[in-house]
Design an enzyme around this catalytic site. Structure first.
Site, PDB file in Angstrom:
ATOM      1  N   VAL A 184     -48.320  14.922   3.670  1.00 13.59           N
ATOM      2  CA  VAL A 184     -49.334  13.913   4.015  1.00 13.59           C
ATOM      3  C   VAL A 184     -50.746  14.487   4.050  1.00 13.59           C
ATOM      4  O   VAL A 184     -51.712  13.733   4.094  1.00 13.59           O
ATOM      5  CB  VAL A 184     -49.017  13.196   5.357  1.00 13.59           C
ATOM      6  CG1 VAL A 184     -47.695  12.454   5.286  1.00 13.59           C
ATOM      7  CG2 VAL A 184     -49.058  14.152   6.550  1.00 13.59           C
TER       8      VAL A 184
ATOM      9  N   ASN B 196     -45.976   8.686  10.714  1.00 12.66           N
ATOM     10  CA  ASN B 196     -45.405   9.388  11.879  1.00 12.66           C
ATOM     11  C   ASN B 196     -45.524  10.908  11.801  1.00 12.66           C
ATOM     12  O   ASN B 196     -45.512  11.569  12.835  1.00 12.66           O
ATOM     13  CB  ASN B 196     -43.924   8.964  11.991  1.00 12.66           C
ATOM     14  CG  ASN B 196     -43.109   9.912  12.850  1.00 12.66           C
ATOM     15  OD1 ASN B 196     -43.183   9.876  14.073  1.00 12.66           O
ATOM     16  ND2 ASN B 196     -42.329  10.789  12.213  1.00 12.66           N
TER      17      ASN B 196
ATOM     18  N   SER C 130     -50.010   9.901  20.249  1.00 16.73           N
ATOM     19  CA  SER C 130     -49.446  10.653  21.378  1.00 16.73           C
ATOM     20  C   SER C 130     -50.228  10.299  22.628  1.00 16.73           C
ATOM     21  O   SER C 130     -51.429  10.001  22.552  1.00 16.73           O
ATOM     22  CB  SER C 130     -49.583  12.159  21.120  1.00 16.73           C
ATOM     23  OG  SER C 130     -49.262  12.891  22.294  1.00 16.73           O
TER      24      SER C 130
ATOM     25  N   TYR D 234     -54.998  19.149  19.058  1.00 15.87           N
ATOM     26  CA  TYR D 234     -53.999  18.080  18.822  1.00 15.87           C
ATOM     27  C   TYR D 234     -54.429  16.812  19.574  1.00 15.87           C
ATOM     28  O   TYR D 234     -54.386  15.711  19.008  1.00 15.87           O
ATOM     29  CB  TYR D 234     -52.652  18.591  19.317  1.00 15.87           C
ATOM     30  CG  TYR D 234     -51.483  17.636  19.278  1.00 15.87           C
ATOM     31  CD1 TYR D 234     -50.742  17.441  18.108  1.00 15.87           C
ATOM     32  CD2 TYR D 234     -51.060  16.970  20.439  1.00 15.87           C
ATOM     33  CE1 TYR D 234     -49.621  16.602  18.094  1.00 15.87           C
ATOM     34  CE2 TYR D 234     -49.951  16.137  20.430  1.00 15.87           C
ATOM     35  CZ  TYR D 234     -49.234  15.949  19.254  1.00 15.87           C
ATOM     36  OH  TYR D 234     -48.131  15.127  19.249  1.00 15.87           O
TER      37      TYR D 234
ATOM     38  N   LYS E 117     -55.189  13.290  17.794  1.00 13.93           N
ATOM     39  CA  LYS E 117     -54.445  12.070  18.153  1.00 13.93           C
ATOM     40  C   LYS E 117     -55.410  10.997  18.667  1.00 13.93           C
ATOM     41  O   LYS E 117     -55.227   9.803  18.395  1.00 13.93           O
ATOM     42  CB  LYS E 117     -53.372  12.386  19.197  1.00 13.93           C
ATOM     43  CG  LYS E 117     -52.236  13.253  18.678  1.00 13.93           C
ATOM     44  CD  LYS E 117     -51.377  12.520  17.656  1.00 13.93           C
ATOM     45  CE  LYS E 117     -50.100  13.275  17.309  1.00 13.93           C
ATOM     46  NZ  LYS E 117     -49.296  12.576  16.300  1.00 13.93           N
TER      47      LYS E 117
END
Ligand SMILES: NC(=O)c1ccc[n+]([C@@H]2O[C@H](COP(=O)([O-])OP(=O)(O)OC[C@H]3O[C@@H](n4cnc5c(N)ncnc54)[C@H](O)[C@@H]3O)[C@@H](O)[C@H]2O)c1
Length: 250
Positions: A63, A89, A141, A154, A158
């Site tokens: 991706v 996902n 998340s 991260y 997100k």
């Protein structure tokens, strides 16, 4: 069945939440493109669906590479004529205090957890907009809603995915397409096992703080994804649904 005749793409479907989502979509009658960086895992999940009597085909995709994502979408459109559901996902993480991170980690975390959604939605949305219908669910998340120690980059990626989802949802709403996020909390997958290693005390204390008293199962996240991707959710767009046993109540 809810997904009879529907065509779905699930990225990161070789493991964990993506695998559970692909199995659930197929069990409800959907035809599922099981897309993953790890082609062997994608083939194994597609075969598992086939053995259960469902329809699936594996696709190897990265991706973070536009050309790879374009090929994935073109393959599904050629074989099935349309994409009804995209579950974006695929994700990746490592627990590292921010001051110990380097640009290499930033690039990888942002590429998989943010850029990947841009590439997937950019490739899939035109055909949905043209047909005047479609459902997109991005797996974000809770880290992107409240922040998470050791996961600063991260968390940022997100959070960016959640903000991007809202803007994309506004842009395509009048074209019959909904875009939403599911935000898992701690979920029992290979990713959780990987980030937990060496940080067991931290994760045990977070688990004790979960009102429902346990980590979630991938299937429990999948059922929220299937709801947001279904016709029952036709009046819901631009939303983030936490599936976290009540850990973050926003
Ligand atoms: N497990 C948790 O506790 C948890 C918590 C919050 C959010 N999430 C999110 O849920 C999603 C699924 O995570 P999981 O826990 O099932 O993880 P997992 O590691 O079990 O599965 C992730 C899958 O994504 C694939 N993948 C990784 N990079 C890719 C790429 N560049 N292109 C295509 N596929 C790629 C992997 O090969 C793997 O099969 C991720 O977006 C993750 O950030 C998980």
């Amino acid at each position: 069945m809810r997904y009879d005749g529907k065509v779905a793409i699930v990225t990161g479907a070789g493991s964990g939440i993506g695998r559970a989502t692909a199995l659930a979509l197929a069990a409800e009658g959907g035809s599922v493109a099981v897309a993953d960086l790890d082609g062997a895992r994608a083939r194994a999940v597609a075969a598992e669906i086939g053995r259960a009597g469902g329809r699936a085909h594996p696709i190897e995709v990265d991706v973070t590479q536009t050309s790879s994502v374009k090929t994935m979408v073109a393959t599904v459109l050629k074989e099935s004529g349309r994409v009804d559901v995209l579950v974006s996902n695929a994700g990746w993480d490592r627990i590292v205090p921010f001051l110990e991170t380097d640009e290499q980690l930033w690039n990888k975390v942002i590429a998989v957890n943010y850029w990947g959604h841009l590439a997937c939605l950019h490739a899939v949305l035109p055909s949905m907009v043209e047909r005047g219908e479609g459902r997109v669910v991005i797996v974000a998340s809770d880290a992107g809603r409240v922040g998470s120690s050791g996961e600063a980059v991260y968390s940022g990626a997100k959070g960016a995915a959640i903000a991007f989802m809202k803007a994309a949802a506004r842009e395509v709403a009048r074209r019959g397409v909904t875009v939403n996020c599911v935000a898992p909390g701690l979920t029992d997958t290979a990713m959780l096992a990987g980030v937990r290693e060496g940080h067991e005390r931290l994760f045990d204390s977070i688990t004790r703080a979960i009102p429902l008293g346990r980590v979630g199962a991938p299937e429990e996240v999948a059922s929220a994804i299937l709801y947001l991707a279904s016709t029952e959710a036709c009046y819901i767009t631009g939303q983030t649904l936490s599936v976290d046993g009540g850990l973050t109540m926003l």
